[in-house]
Motif scaffolding. Structure first.
Motif, PDB file in Angstrom:
ATOM      1  N   THR A   1      -0.001  11.983  -1.194  1.00 33.48           N
ATOM      2  CA  THR A   1      -0.491  13.136  -0.444  1.00 33.48           C
ATOM      3  C   THR A   1      -0.478  14.371  -1.352  1.00 33.48           C
ATOM      4  O   THR A   1       0.548  14.685  -1.962  1.00 33.48           O
ATOM      5  CB  THR A   1       0.381  13.399   0.791  1.00 33.48           C
TER       6      THR A   1
ATOM      7  N   VAL B   1      -5.330  12.753   1.079  1.00 33.13           N
ATOM      8  CA  VAL B   1      -4.464  11.576   1.045  1.00 33.13           C
ATOM      9  C   VAL B   1      -5.169  10.461   0.291  1.00 33.13           C
ATOM     10  O   VAL B   1      -6.288  10.074   0.623  1.00 33.13           O
ATOM     11  CB  VAL B   1      -4.113  11.107   2.474  1.00 33.13           C
ATOM     12  N   TYR B   2      -4.500   9.958  -0.729  1.00 29.82           N
ATOM     13  CA  TYR B   2      -5.058   8.893  -1.553  1.00 29.82           C
ATOM     14  C   TYR B   2      -4.270   7.609  -1.281  1.00 29.82           C
ATOM     15  O   TYR B   2      -3.053   7.574  -1.428  1.00 29.82           O
ATOM     16  CB  TYR B   2      -4.954   9.289  -3.028  1.00 29.82           C
ATOM     17  N   THR B   3      -4.973   6.555  -0.861  1.00 29.79           N
ATOM     18  CA  THR B   3      -4.305   5.287  -0.577  1.00 29.79           C
ATOM     19  C   THR B   3      -4.583   4.310  -1.700  1.00 29.79           C
ATOM     20  O   THR B   3      -5.729   4.134  -2.105  1.00 29.79           O
ATOM     21  CB  THR B   3      -4.812   4.700   0.745  1.00 29.79           C
ATOM     22  N   TYR B   4      -3.542   3.675  -2.227  1.00 32.59           N
ATOM     23  CA  TYR B   4      -3.732   2.760  -3.348  1.00 32.59           C
ATOM     24  C   TYR B   4      -2.759   1.590  -3.232  1.00 32.59           C
ATOM     25  O   TYR B   4      -1.804   1.610  -2.466  1.00 32.59           O
ATOM     26  CB  TYR B   4      -3.535   3.498  -4.667  1.00 32.59           C
TER      27      TYR B   4
ATOM     28  N   LYS C   1       0.831  -1.209   0.000  1.00 30.04           N
ATOM     29  CA  LYS C   1       0.000   0.000   0.000  1.00 30.04           C
ATOM     30  C   LYS C   1       0.863   1.255   0.000  1.00 30.04           C
ATOM     31  O   LYS C   1       1.858   1.349   0.709  1.00 30.04           O
ATOM     32  CB  LYS C   1      -0.886  -0.011   1.244  1.00 30.04           C
ATOM     33  N   LYS C   2       0.439   2.182  -0.837  1.00 32.23           N
ATOM     34  CA  LYS C   2       1.179   3.425  -0.934  1.00 32.23           C
ATOM     35  C   LYS C   2       0.223   4.578  -0.706  1.00 32.23           C
ATOM     36  O   LYS C   2      -0.984   4.446  -0.937  1.00 32.23           O
ATOM     37  CB  LYS C   2       1.794   3.542  -2.326  1.00 32.23           C
ATOM     38  N   GLN C   3       0.731   5.690  -0.297  1.00 28.98           N
ATOM     39  CA  GLN C   3      -0.128   6.858  -0.094  1.00 28.98           C
ATOM     40  C   GLN C   3       0.391   8.028  -0.916  1.00 28.98           C
ATOM     41  O   GLN C   3       1.585   8.300  -0.942  1.00 28.98           O
ATOM     42  CB  GLN C   3      -0.161   7.229   1.386  1.00 28.98           C
TER      43      GLN C   3
ATOM     44  N   THR D   1       4.567  10.865  -2.563  1.00 30.48           N
ATOM     45  CA  THR D   1       4.078   9.510  -2.266  1.00 30.48           C
ATOM     46  C   THR D   1       4.942   8.889  -1.180  1.00 30.48           C
ATOM     47  O   THR D   1       6.137   9.162  -1.081  1.00 30.48           O
ATOM     48  CB  THR D   1       4.132   8.599  -3.504  1.00 30.48           C
TER      49      THR D   1
ATOM     50  N   SER E   1       4.533   2.621   3.271  1.00 31.50           N
ATOM     51  CA  SER E   1       4.756   2.179   4.655  1.00 31.50           C
ATOM     52  C   SER E   1       5.636   0.934   4.616  1.00 31.50           C
ATOM     53  O   SER E   1       5.299  -0.049   3.986  1.00 31.50           O
ATOM     54  CB  SER E   1       3.430   1.868   5.338  1.00 31.50           C
TER      55      SER E   1
END
Ligand SMILES: Nc1ncnc2c1ncn2[C@@H]1O[C@H](COP(=O)(O)OP(=O)(O)OP(=O)(O)O)[C@@H](O)[C@H]1O
Ligand SMILES: [Mg+2]
Lengths: 253, 308
Positions: free
Chosen positions: B231, B260-263, B227-229, B291, B294
């Protein structure tokens, strides 16, 4: 029984001795010679005979016992303390062997070494005085039992000790004095009555007496009592070792 | 398949009163590589030491290949090889003798051909007659491995195998570990480093303060980590995510100053193109974007934080 593992420990420990073979043989030979010079010659010129045996010959069983005791204790205590100290004990503990087999391996080696030295001392003594051994079987029995008992004691000390001082304190403060005061160089009957009684509380008296009997058939206490006492100490040491095994005392946290 | 190692309700309180393990439950599958991950003092060595018979458990039980480690210790210990964390060897001994000794301790007849093969695999063959004190740290580590493998164990414990080991040796070591796994050996290793666990392990267990707080397939964990975010810092603050953007997985951050977009990076479509187009159409302008991914490290740290 994992005999092969016991044999492996035994062989390794014996190999360790080989690395220091020279000093382990030479030092007892030298000290035996010194005892003969100091006690045999100096005192022997005043006390010529005890119970019909020449003083030089009289002290031989005592000298052998003295080394047998100290060597058994130091060999066995060091033998088990060393792997504890450097940490290699992990290997023995994680191997598929019982505590009894561990004891057998280490105590067996220590007892063997001590008896080997006792034989060397016997041979050295033979150079100084004529020796006769009236009861070779009993001599050997006393030797084996003593070596085993005191190797067990040494093993217990090695398990108990968590530093080098503790490792040395018992041999130095207890075993050596008891050995010297146990009739090694004299007959208990030569002491004043009070000290004769006190001496009877010294376990070494029984060992030396029984051992000397097997040479010359002279003894301070009867052979049966000597043998019973050796058996008693052996039983005592075995009981302590068994307790260590039950509780994992000082070897497993 | 029955587990190779089954740990249930295992606790350890040392004589000092220290509670080193707290109700650990864990099954290790046959033939897997399992990594125990945890900071200093987490209880990794304690756990291994109990299974190997060096430390006595306070509560709970462990079976290895169905045998209880206390009642059937001969059976279980025969199956296990241990490479301890500390480099403890008799430094006066030669490499050959010390490896031979280990094999003998396990009740196995001497097998020079096997020992030769093991020493060659660990590139120790030319050192076989050297005293251990003349070896470097990395070589000593390999001697410890050779000792552990000397009796052909079914289960191998490696307690921090890469401590003090250079990149080259580490690569060799992983090669060896994979080779063993192919031969059917179950491997449990401990490490402080997430990348290491990620690189080698099939499953990862995280331990902290004596508690096993997470056990997960490495692949599964990686998927979660995939998972990446994204911002987006906005020009103007907004009160809520506009309705026309609701089909995107968006959250408002920084008091409405950022979105914040999580994909999922491993999905076929990340949806970024569509998001940017929709943002443009909704008239939302942004100053900057970044981007973040985590890492396992972050997850690890956050796990530990919630734990204490
Ligand atoms: N014999 C002992 N007596 C008392 N406490 C101990 C003993 N052995 C370990 N401990 C304690 O238990 C805790 C766990 O130790 P352990 O060695 O299992 O940790 P670890 O996860 O292996 O750490 P590291 O990554 O540093 O090797 C530590 O706090 C340690 O101080
Ligand atoms: Mg550790």
């Amino acid at each position: 029984m994992n005999y092969f593992a016991v044999w492996t420990i035994y062989k390794q420990e014996m190999a360790r001795t080989k690395r220091t073979l020279f000093q382990s043989v030479v030092s007892p030979v030298i000290s035996t010679c010194l005892y003969f010079v100091v006690f045999g010659s100096a005192i022997g010129s005043r006390i010529t005979e005890i119970d019909g045996v020449s003083y030089g010959a009289f002290i031989v069983p005592g000298l052998i016992m003295l080394s047998l005791l100290t060597q058994s204790v130091t060999n066995a205590s060091f033998g088990i303390y060393f792997p504890k100290f450097i940490g290699t004990i992990y290997e023995v503990l994680s191997a598929p062997i019982s505590f009894f087999e561990i004891v057998l391996g280490y105590v067996g080696t220590a007892a063997t070494k001590a008896m080997f030295l006792a034989m060397i001392i016997l041979a050295t003594a033979h150079l100084f005085v004529p020796l006769e051994i009236a009861h070779p079987f009993w001599m050997l029995l006393f030797m084996v039992l003593t070596a085993l008992t005191f190797s067990l004691l040494g093993f217990i000390i090695g398990i108990w000790a968590d530093n080098f001082e503790k490792l040395q304190v018992i041999p130095l403060l207890i075993i050596t004095p008891l050995a010297f005061l146990g009739g090694t160089f004299y007959s208990i009957s030569m002491l004043p009555p009070v000290w004769q009684t006190v001496s009877l509380f010294n376990p070494v008296v029984y060992l030396v007496s029984g051992f000397r009997w097997s040479f010359y058939e002279i003894a301070d206490v009867s052979v049966g009592v000597s043998l019973a006492m050796v058996g008693l100490f052996l039983g005592l040491c075995l009981a302590i070792v068994w307790w260590i095994f039950r509780t994992g005392y000082q070897i497993k946290s | 398949m029955d587990p190779m190692i089954s740990i249930s309700g295992l606790s350890k309180t040392y004589a000092s009163g220290f509670h080193a393990l707290k109700d650990v439950n864990l099954d290790i599958k046959p033939g897997e590589i399992f990594a125990l991950l945890g900071p200093n003092g987490a209880g990794k060595t304690t756990l291994i030491s109990i299974i190997c018979g060096i430390v006595t458990p306070s509560e709970g039980s462990v079976t290895v290949d169905g045998h209880d480690i206390v009642r059937h210790y001969r059976a279980t210990r025969s199956l296990i090889g241990l490479v301890p964390q500390e480099l403890t060897t008799d430094t006066f001994e030669t490499v050959w003798n010390t490896v031979k000794f280990s094999r003998g301790l396990f009740g196995k007849r001497s097998d020079p051909a096997f020992i030769e093969k093991t020493l060659k695999e660990l590139t120790l063959w030319d050192k076989k007659d050297s005293q251990i004190m003349t070896l470097s740290g990395g070589m000593k580590r390999r001697v410890m491995i050779a000792k552990a493998l000397s009796h052909q164990p079914q289960v191998l414990f490696l307690d921090e195998p890469t401590a003090g080991v250079d990149v080259e040796l580490r690569k060799d070591m992983w090669g060896l570990v994979r080779g063993l796994r192919e031969a059917g050996v179950t491997i449990i290793l401990t490490t402080h480093y997430i990348e290491e666990a990620e690189e080698i392990a099939d499953r990862i267990g995280v331990i902290n303060n004596g508690e096993l707080i997470l056990v997960e397939n490495t692949a599964e964990l990686m998927r979660k980590l995939g998972k990446k975010q994204l911002t987006l810092e906005l020009h103007k603050k907004i009160d809520a995510v506009p309705a026309e953007l609701s089909q995107h997985n968006l959250e408002l951050a920084a008091d409405g100053g950022a979105l914040v977009y999580t994909y999922d990076t491993q999905a076929d479509r990340t949806g970024i193109t569509a998001l940017l187009r929709d943002l443009h159409e909704a008239g939302i302008r942004f100053r900057d974007l970044q981007t973040t991914q985590s890492s396992l490290e972050e997850i690890f740290v956050s796990l530990l934080r919630t734990d204490t």
